[in-house]
Design an enzyme around this catalytic site. Structure first.
Site, mmCIF file in Angstrom:
data_model
loop_
_atom_site.group_PDB
_atom_site.id
_atom_site.type_symbol
_atom_site.label_atom_id
_atom_site.label_comp_id
_atom_site.label_asym_id
_atom_site.label_seq_id
_atom_site.Cartn_x
_atom_site.Cartn_y
_atom_site.Cartn_z
ATOM 1 C CB CYS A 132 -0.915 -0.017 1.229
ATOM 2 S SG CYS A 132 -1.933 1.453 1.378
ATOM 3 C CB CYS A 135 -0.512 2.577 4.038
ATOM 4 S SG CYS A 135 -1.976 1.812 3.374
ATOM 5 C CG ASP A 136 3.228 1.441 4.546
ATOM 6 O OD1 ASP A 136 2.875 1.993 5.594
ATOM 7 O OD2 ASP A 136 2.941 0.259 4.280
#
Ligand code: NAP
Length: 309
Positions: A132, A135-136
């Site tokens: 992701c 997300c990261d």
């Protein structure tokens, strides 16, 4: 007979559990094969509203779980394996054994990212291996990273990562992207993205702290092997919705995602669907939570309508 069973304990399932429990429906949550869902495998979540400094993904799940329990939700480490919608109620098989009966059902079983299946994979997730970029990605500023895959997800991840990483290697097993033309054109025109064609990752190489340092690559045409230093690998080779028990009984698209109408309704009265098992577009914790809320509210309305008859 249960009033409401919630299948899945990720963001959608737990939000549904909080709402259903607060509505005094005494929900039973089947935690599923991956308790906590995809958030339980991420590190810092910086885009869930309300947490100025971000919140650890597993901690967010622990909080939601405790919140649902506080209002009376019950939890079981069990997985839904069979589904039989009847006119009078719904039957749900658990762990391929017993059948439970329920008046309403919320399916929030999520989707599982596909992984490459290499050695050390589970250990490295959250330590330079993720599925992701939203997300990261922000953790990998000014360092080289790799994206694996050739579809729209890989293209989208690679383009998103151009905001942060110094270089994005797009490692694809063929010499042509599967992504839509517009996305493929954007990817191939971007000066920060370097496609590595006909190539697969054969090994993750962690540093002494257990963080990703490099990967071994193999060209599937020439069989040439080499090491590529990267701080993170973003695996984007597709997701699989966890919808097997509903196959042939609820509407699904060609890739197995459940189809909803009015956000969370299925074709069967009393069966509601929330989160990534029906979402191939947004796939965010906050959208899953929103759908979980809606599903619980619809279940409550449905149960009230039964009482009136
Ligand atoms: P996908 O289209 O199935 O693409 C998966 C990619 O991963 C393919 O390029 C495939 O290679 C590769 N792959 C699969 N298994 C692999 C393995 N074991 N090792 C290495 N590579 C592997 O999946 P997706 O990109 O997640 O997209 C899913 C659906 O969502 C698609 O319909 C897509 O159009 C849609 N989507 C749309 C958008 C958008 O419109 N913005 C964004 C994301 C997703 P091959 O090409 O060789 O098969």
């Amino acid at each position: 007979m249960e009033k409401v069973i919630i299948v899945g304990s990720g963001c959608a399932g737990l939000t549904a559990a909080i709402y259903a429990a607060r509505a005094n429906l005494n929900p039973l949550v089947l935690e599923g094969a991956q308790p906590g869902g995809q958030l339980s495998t991420t590190t810092m979540v910086e885009n869930f509203p309300g947490f100025t400094d971000g919140i650890d993904g597993p901690q967010l799940i622990i909080n939601m779980h405790a919140q649902a329990e506080k209002f009376g939700a019950r939890f079981s480490y069990a997985e839904a394996t069979g589904f039989e919608p009847l006119n009078s109620h719904i039957r749900l098989q658990v762990d391929e054994k017993e059948w439970l009966a329920t008046e309403s059902l919320i399916i929030a079983s999520g989707a599982s990212a596909r992984w490459l299946g290499l050695e050390n994979e589970e250990k490295l997730i959250g330590h330079g291996l993720t599925s992701c970029a939203t997300c990261d990605g922000a953790f990998y500023r000014n360092v080289p990273v790799a994206v694996v895959g050739g579809g729209d997800s890989a293209a989208e991840e690679a383009l998103f990562l151009t905001r942060f990483a110094s270089r994005i290697y797009l490692v694809h097993r063929r010499d042509k992207l599967r992504a839509s033309k517009i996305m493929a054109d954007r990817v191939l025109a971007h000066p920060k993205i370097e496609p590595i064609w006909n190539t697969v990752i054969t090994r993750y190489i962690p540093d002494e702290k257990g963080e990703m340092r490099a990967v071994d690559l193999r060209n599937v045409v020439t069989h040439e092997e080499r090491e590529l230093p990267v701080a993170c690998v973003f695996v984007a080779i597709g997701h699989e919705p966890n919808a097997k028990p509903y196959s042939g009984k609820l509407e699904m698209d060609k890739d197995g995602y459940l189809i909803t109408k009015r956000l969370v309704e299925s074709k069967h009265p009393g069966v509601f669907i929330a989160g990534d098992v029906a979402d191939r577009v947004y796939k965010q914790a906050v959208t899953a939570a929103g759908a979980g809320c809606a599903a619980a509210m619809e279940a409550e309305r449905y149960l009230s309508s039964l009482e009136k008859h």
